[in-house]
Design a protein around this motif. Structure first.
Motif, short mmCIF file in Angstrom:
data_model
loop_
_atom_site.label_atom_id
_atom_site.label_comp_id
_atom_site.label_asym_id
_atom_site.label_seq_id
_atom_site.Cartn_x
_atom_site.Cartn_y
_atom_site.Cartn_z
N PHE A 120 45.22 21.97 40.32
CA PHE A 120 45.62 22.83 41.31
C PHE A 120 44.43 23.85 41.64
O PHE A 120 44.35 23.88 43.01
CB PHE A 120 46.89 23.76 40.76
N VAL A 121 44.01 24.40 40.57
CA VAL A 121 42.80 25.37 41.13
C VAL A 121 41.70 24.91 41.79
O VAL A 121 41.17 25.35 42.93
CB VAL A 121 42.21 26.02 39.61
N GLU A 122 41.31 23.50 41.68
CA GLU A 122 40.32 22.96 42.33
C GLU A 122 40.74 22.65 43.77
O GLU A 122 39.79 22.63 44.76
CB GLU A 122 39.82 21.57 41.41
N GLU A 123 41.89 22.09 43.97
CA GLU A 123 42.30 21.60 45.29
C GLU A 123 42.88 22.88 46.14
O GLU A 123 42.83 22.56 47.25
CB GLU A 123 43.43 20.55 45.05
N TYR A 124 43.25 23.85 45.52
CA TYR A 124 43.72 24.85 46.44
C TYR A 124 43.18 26.20 46.55
O TYR A 124 43.62 27.01 47.24
CB TYR A 124 45.41 25.30 45.80
N SER A 125 42.31 26.47 45.59
CA SER A 125 41.60 27.93 45.64
C SER A 125 40.94 28.14 46.92
O SER A 125 40.67 29.24 47.25
CB SER A 125 40.61 27.78 44.27
N HIS A 126 40.70 27.35 47.82
CA HIS A 126 39.97 27.61 49.05
C HIS A 126 40.92 28.27 49.97
O HIS A 126 40.36 28.96 50.90
CB HIS A 126 39.56 26.13 49.58
N LEU A 127 42.20 28.30 49.84
CA LEU A 127 43.24 28.72 50.60
C LEU A 127 43.30 30.18 50.24
O LEU A 127 43.44 31.14 51.19
CB LEU A 127 44.45 28.33 50.29
N TRP A 128 42.99 30.83 49.20
CA TRP A 128 43.31 32.26 48.61
C TRP A 128 41.87 32.88 48.62
O TRP A 128 40.96 32.67 48.35
CB TRP A 128 44.33 32.63 47.29
N ASP A 129 42.04 34.31 49.13
CA ASP A 129 41.00 35.43 49.20
C ASP A 129 40.87 35.82 47.73
O ASP A 129 39.63 36.04 47.25
CB ASP A 129 41.22 36.27 50.00
N HIS A 130 41.95 36.16 47.10
CA HIS A 130 42.12 36.64 46.00
C HIS A 130 43.29 36.56 45.35
O HIS A 130 44.28 36.20 46.08
CB HIS A 130 41.57 38.11 45.64
N VAL A 131 43.61 36.50 43.92
CA VAL A 131 44.92 36.60 43.11
C VAL A 131 44.79 37.89 42.13
O VAL A 131 43.84 38.34 41.74
CB VAL A 131 45.10 35.40 42.41
N ILE A 132 46.11 38.31 42.08
CA ILE A 132 46.25 39.03 41.04
C ILE A 132 47.31 38.77 39.99
O ILE A 132 48.31 37.98 40.39
CB ILE A 132 46.85 40.69 41.69
N VAL A 133 46.73 38.86 38.84
CA VAL A 133 47.75 38.17 37.70
C VAL A 133 48.29 39.26 37.09
O VAL A 133 47.56 40.28 36.46
CB VAL A 133 46.97 37.23 36.76
N TYR A 134 49.71 39.31 36.43
CA TYR A 134 50.35 40.17 35.61
C TYR A 134 50.92 39.17 34.49
O TYR A 134 51.58 38.33 34.81
CB TYR A 134 51.39 41.22 36.30
N ASP A 135 50.36 39.43 33.38
CA ASP A 135 50.99 38.78 32.17
C ASP A 135 51.62 39.80 31.21
O ASP A 135 51.08 40.94 31.09
CB ASP A 135 49.94 38.20 31.47
N ALA A 136 52.72 39.52 30.69
CA ALA A 136 53.55 40.28 29.89
C ALA A 136 54.07 39.60 28.89
O ALA A 136 54.38 38.34 28.97
CB ALA A 136 54.76 40.88 30.73
N ILE A 137 54.40 40.17 27.75
CA ILE A 137 54.90 39.50 26.54
C ILE A 137 55.93 40.31 26.02
O ILE A 137 55.46 41.73 25.87
CB ILE A 137 53.75 39.23 25.41
#
Length: 140
Positions: A115-132
């Protein structure tokens, strides 16, 4: 070697096995109450481009096949309007895992890497929120 009676041997073996089971059960109980939430916001290079948004959603739908994901939601900004709402992202990816270890498996899974290899060209950046935190059932 110490001479031990059969009775003491059986007693000690049972105690050792019982302690081991208690440790396993405690670990399993803790893991089953734990929940890991992974929320990603994608900001596209071509903001508001419907074709790029559709393409990214296509990729995210393929990503749902990773077996450690327990629940997933793919969304776009809602029409709500309040000063605290961030609406600059194009697509939101929200997924739940049983624990941190399951999320780490997801991160290294071939489907995720593809997924990262094939679709990362589409985004400028991502923001990730991880919570537990603990699993909680909604009170009625």
């Amino acid at each position: 070697m110490k001479n031990i009676s059969r009775r003491n041997f059986v007693k000690n073996t049972a105690l050792t096995a019982g302690a081991g089971l208690a440790m396993v059960n405690t670990t399993e109980a803790k893991a089953s109450k734990e929940l890991f939430v992974h929320h990603v916001y994608f900001y596209l290079k071509n903001a508001n481009n419907e074709a790029d948004t559709a393409k990214l959603i296509e990729g995210l739908n393929a990503l749902t096949k990773v077996p450690t994901i327990r629940f997933v939601h793919i969304g776009t900004p809602a029409s709500t309007n309040r000063s605290v709402i961030e609406k600059g992202y194009a697509v939101s990816w929200l997924c739940f895992f049983d624990n941190l270890e399951e999320e780490e498996i997801y991160q290294k899974h071939p489907i995720h890497l593809k997924f990262v290899e094939e679709y990362s060209h589409l985004w400028d950046h991502v923001i990730v929120y991880d919570a537990i935190g603990p699993r909680r059932e909604k009170q009625k």
